[in-house]
Design a protein around this motif. Structure first.
Motif, PDB file in Angstrom:
ATOM      1  N   THR A 186       5.220  36.851 -76.270  1.00 57.48           N
ATOM      2  CA  THR A 186       4.293  37.115 -75.160  1.00 57.48           C
ATOM      3  C   THR A 186       4.609  36.271 -73.923  1.00 57.48           C
ATOM      4  OG1 THR A 186       2.698  35.429 -75.903  1.00 57.48           O
ATOM      5  CG2 THR A 186       2.445  37.656 -76.798  1.00 57.48           C
ATOM      6  N   TRP A 187       5.763  35.642 -73.868  1.00 58.83           N
ATOM      7  CA  TRP A 187       6.105  34.677 -72.827  1.00 58.83           C
ATOM      8  C   TRP A 187       5.889  35.224 -71.422  1.00 58.83           C
ATOM      9  CZ3 TRP A 187       6.933  29.650 -73.155  1.00 58.83           C
ATOM     10  CH2 TRP A 187       7.553  28.977 -72.096  1.00 58.83           C
ATOM     11  N   SER A 188       5.319  34.380 -70.534  1.00 55.99           N
ATOM     12  CA  SER A 188       4.989  34.823 -69.177  1.00 55.99           C
ATOM     13  C   SER A 188       5.618  33.982 -68.078  1.00 55.99           C
ATOM     14  CB  SER A 188       3.458  34.809 -68.985  1.00 55.99           C
ATOM     15  OG  SER A 188       2.825  35.692 -69.853  1.00 55.99           O
ATOM     16  N   ALA A 189       6.475  33.038 -68.429  1.00 55.59           N
ATOM     17  CA  ALA A 189       7.053  32.170 -67.405  1.00 55.59           C
ATOM     18  C   ALA A 189       8.544  32.497 -67.245  1.00 55.59           C
ATOM     19  CB  ALA A 189       6.805  30.709 -67.762  1.00 55.59           C
ATOM     20  N   ALA A 190       9.401  31.487 -67.184  1.00 55.96           N
ATOM     21  CA  ALA A 190      10.817  31.688 -66.889  1.00 55.96           C
ATOM     22  C   ALA A 190      11.474  32.647 -67.877  1.00 55.96           C
ATOM     23  CB  ALA A 190      11.543  30.355 -66.904  1.00 55.96           C
ATOM     24  N   PRO A 191      12.086  33.729 -67.393  1.00 59.15           N
ATOM     25  CA  PRO A 191      12.767  34.664 -68.303  1.00 59.15           C
ATOM     26  C   PRO A 191      13.866  34.008 -69.131  1.00 59.15           C
ATOM     27  CG  PRO A 191      12.481  35.652 -66.140  1.00 59.15           C
ATOM     28  CD  PRO A 191      12.087  34.208 -66.002  1.00 59.15           C
ATOM     29  N   SER A 192      14.442  32.920 -68.636  1.00 56.96           N
ATOM     30  CA  SER A 192      15.515  32.256 -69.380  1.00 56.96           C
ATOM     31  C   SER A 192      15.045  31.782 -70.750  1.00 56.96           C
ATOM     32  CB  SER A 192      16.060  31.070 -68.574  1.00 56.96           C
ATOM     33  OG  SER A 192      15.034  30.148 -68.264  1.00 56.96           O
ATOM     34  N   ALA A 193      13.744  31.522 -70.900  1.00 56.64           N
ATOM     35  CA  ALA A 193      13.224  31.115 -72.209  1.00 56.64           C
ATOM     36  C   ALA A 193      13.270  32.282 -73.190  1.00 56.64           C
ATOM     37  CB  ALA A 193      11.799  30.591 -72.069  1.00 56.64           C
ATOM     38  N   VAL A 194      12.977  33.493 -72.716  1.00 60.51           N
ATOM     39  CA  VAL A 194      13.115  34.683 -73.562  1.00 60.51           C
ATOM     40  C   VAL A 194      14.585  34.909 -73.888  1.00 60.51           C
ATOM     41  CG1 VAL A 194      12.633  37.154 -73.760  1.00 60.51           C
ATOM     42  CG2 VAL A 194      11.053  35.671 -72.499  1.00 60.51           C
ATOM     43  N   ARG A 195      15.439  34.760 -72.901  1.00 66.22           N
ATOM     44  CA  ARG A 195      16.882  34.931 -73.111  1.00 66.22           C
ATOM     45  C   ARG A 195      17.396  34.020 -74.219  1.00 66.22           C
ATOM     46  NH1 ARG A 195      19.964  31.881 -68.721  1.00 66.22           N
ATOM     47  NH2 ARG A 195      19.191  30.226 -70.108  1.00 66.22           N
ATOM     48  N   ASP A 196      17.043  32.736 -74.140  1.00 64.23           N
ATOM     49  CA  ASP A 196      17.554  31.776 -75.117  1.00 64.23           C
ATOM     50  C   ASP A 196      17.032  32.063 -76.519  1.00 64.23           C
ATOM     51  OD1 ASP A 196      18.811  30.578 -72.993  1.00 64.23           O
ATOM     52  OD2 ASP A 196      17.378  28.922 -72.804  1.00 64.23           O
ATOM     53  N   THR A 197      15.756  32.426 -76.613  1.00 63.46           N
ATOM     54  CA  THR A 197      15.173  32.709 -77.925  1.00 63.46           C
ATOM     55  C   THR A 197      15.747  33.992 -78.513  1.00 63.46           C
ATOM     56  OG1 THR A 197      13.127  31.718 -77.083  1.00 63.46           O
ATOM     57  CG2 THR A 197      13.009  32.841 -79.193  1.00 63.46           C
ATOM     58  N   ALA A 198      15.874  35.018 -77.696  1.00 58.27           N
ATOM     59  CA  ALA A 198      16.408  36.287 -78.186  1.00 58.27           C
ATOM     60  C   ALA A 198      17.859  36.134 -78.628  1.00 58.27           C
ATOM     61  CB  ALA A 198      16.287  37.351 -77.100  1.00 58.27           C
ATOM     62  N   ARG A 199      18.642  35.368 -77.901  1.00 64.85           N
ATOM     63  CA  ARG A 199      20.034  35.136 -78.305  1.00 64.85           C
ATOM     64  C   ARG A 199      20.103  34.424 -79.650  1.00 64.85           C
ATOM     65  NH1 ARG A 199      22.814  32.909 -72.674  1.00 64.85           N
ATOM     66  NH2 ARG A 199      23.069  34.963 -71.642  1.00 64.85           N
ATOM     67  N   LEU A 200      19.226  33.458 -79.830  1.00 62.34           N
ATOM     68  CA  LEU A 200      19.212  32.699 -81.073  1.00 62.34           C
ATOM     69  C   LEU A 200      18.868  33.586 -82.266  1.00 62.34           C
ATOM     70  CD1 LEU A 200      19.188  29.954 -82.618  1.00 62.34           C
ATOM     71  CD2 LEU A 200      16.778  29.755 -81.961  1.00 62.34           C
ATOM     72  N   LEU A 201      17.989  34.570 -82.037  1.00 57.11           N
ATOM     73  CA  LEU A 201      17.430  35.330 -83.153  1.00 57.11           C
ATOM     74  C   LEU A 201      18.075  36.696 -83.373  1.00 57.11           C
ATOM     75  CD1 LEU A 201      13.673  34.531 -82.425  1.00 57.11           C
ATOM     76  CD2 LEU A 201      15.059  33.593 -84.290  1.00 57.11           C
ATOM     77  N   ARG A 202      18.980  37.108 -82.512  1.00 56.85           N
ATOM     78  CA  ARG A 202      19.445  38.496 -82.588  1.00 56.85           C
ATOM     79  C   ARG A 202      20.163  38.830 -83.891  1.00 56.85           C
ATOM     80  NH1 ARG A 202      23.542  38.203 -77.454  1.00 56.85           N
ATOM     81  NH2 ARG A 202      24.773  36.396 -78.092  1.00 56.85           N
ATOM     82  N   GLY A 203      20.724  37.834 -84.563  1.00 64.34           N
ATOM     83  CA  GLY A 203      21.359  38.087 -85.848  1.00 64.34           C
ATOM     84  C   GLY A 203      20.449  37.843 -87.032  1.00 64.34           C
ATOM     85  N   ARG A 204      19.209  37.439 -86.753  1.00 64.96           N
ATOM     86  CA  ARG A 204      18.283  37.073 -87.837  1.00 64.96           C
ATOM     87  C   ARG A 204      16.990  37.877 -87.818  1.00 64.96           C
ATOM     88  NH1 ARG A 204      17.552  30.936 -86.668  1.00 64.96           N
ATOM     89  NH2 ARG A 204      16.092  31.124 -88.424  1.00 64.96           N
TER      90      ARG A 204
END
Length: 335
Positions: free
Chosen positions: A70-88
């Motif tokens: 539900t993140w509402s601030a810097a998109p880079s935080a979504v980017r970093d989390t999604a990259r970390l989790l895309r294989g899991r």
């Protein structure tokens, strides 16, 4: 189903967790530890805004069917989390906003023009571009076939920490004449947080992807049905004084903030907030409970807290100054 909820201790995140637990899902909540996770969920602690803040997720061996963010601030935080989790993780649900559309006098469906200048790599800018950047970040890592973009509108209901419906309920409980912004029959669009959450978990089970507008059909409620329900559940001691939009605007009262939920009909802001085409979501199972139920349940929750709702520190306060309200009502009485 195995859910990783990013957040999950307040408002939308908490409601999603409770909906998933209600269906027997295995739920992990990644949060900062400022509030307790709902009973039955496993906690991982971390702060996405801090250096190394994702280490608890990186070190955890878990895999999930879906991530909800539900993140509402810097998109880079979504980017970093999604990259970390895309294989899991199998899917990524990003709870976005209808603010991602380029506002104008139009009935918005999911193909309407979007705001420009957003980037998945951006630091915090403004709400609309931050939400659009979050969408881009989710799709960049999970692809359009494994990402679901939930473009919510006005969200009401228990756990609200923004100050809209709680303000109206508190105002009604004080009683006396209440400035009720008209017209009484003005159609509203909003979503009860529990209906939003039930739709999300159902959409995950059905493996839906792509963007969906998530608010009630237009006319599901009006200013009249909303405020009359508020007055009734808060003790019936308030007297609604319906006031024309022109009188309110001439008094310098700010729509949406000083009179939460309300914006004057005929304005671009009204079209943007209360004129969404939600046929795609309805076709995908969206069901909206009556406004009276949303109001009554929010009042009970508010009373359980002692009458004071939580308030997000990154959102401005809502509500009308009592002296301004009294002055406008007195002028109307003398007209």
């Amino acid at each position: 189903m195995r859910l990783l909820m990013l957040g999950g201790t307040e408002f939308v995140g908490r409601a999603v967790v409770e909906a998933a637990l209600g269906r027997g899902w295995d739920v992990t909540v990644f949060h900062r530890g400022r509030h307790e996770a709902p009973p039955g969920a496993r906690s991982l602690l971390g702060d996405r805004t801090a250096p190394g803040g994702l280490s608890a997720l990186a070190d955890d061996p878990g895999e999930w069917d879906v991530v909800v963010d539900t993140w509402s601030a810097a998109p880079s935080a979504v980017r970093d989390t999604a990259r970390l989790l895309r294989g899991r993780a199998g899917r990524y649900v990003y709870v976005s906003s209808r603010s991602v559309y380029a506002w104008g006098p139009a009935r918005f469906d999911e193909d309407a023009p979007l705001v420009e200048g957003a980037s998945a790599d951006a630091e915090q800018t403004d709400y609309a571009r931050d939400k659009r950047g979050g969408e881009l970040a989710a799709v960049a890592s999970f692809g359009s076939d494994r990402s679901l973009l939930v473009r919510a509108g006005l969200i009401l209901g228990p756990y609200e920490n923004v100050g809209r419906l709680p303000w109206w309920l508190t105002r009604m409980s004080r009683g006396g004449p209440v400035l009720a912004p008209g017209p009484r029959g003005l159609p509203l669009q909003y979503i009860d947080v529990r209906d939003l959450s039930e739709w999300i978990v159902g959409a995950v089970e059905r493996e839906l992807s792509g963007p969906y507008n998530l608010v009630s059909p237009q006319g599901h409620a009006t200013m009249g049905t909303l405020l009359e329900a508020c007055a009734r559940v808060a003790g019936g001691v308030a007297e609604l004084r319906w006031t024309e939009p022109g009188v309110i605007l001439e008094a310098g009262i700010e729509p949406w903030t000083e009179l939460p939920v309300w914006v004057p009909p005929g304005s671009d802001l009204y079209d943007a907030l209360h004129s969404a085409d939600v046929s795609r979501a309805v076709g995908a199972g969206l069901v909206c409970r009556p406004v009276e139920e949303t109001v009554a349940d929010t009042w009970r929750w508010l009373q359980d807290l002692g009458g004071v709702a939580p308030q997000r520190p990154d959102r401005t306060g809502k509500g009308l100054d009592p002296e301004v309200e009294a002055k406008v009502l007195a002028a109307g009485a003398g007209a």
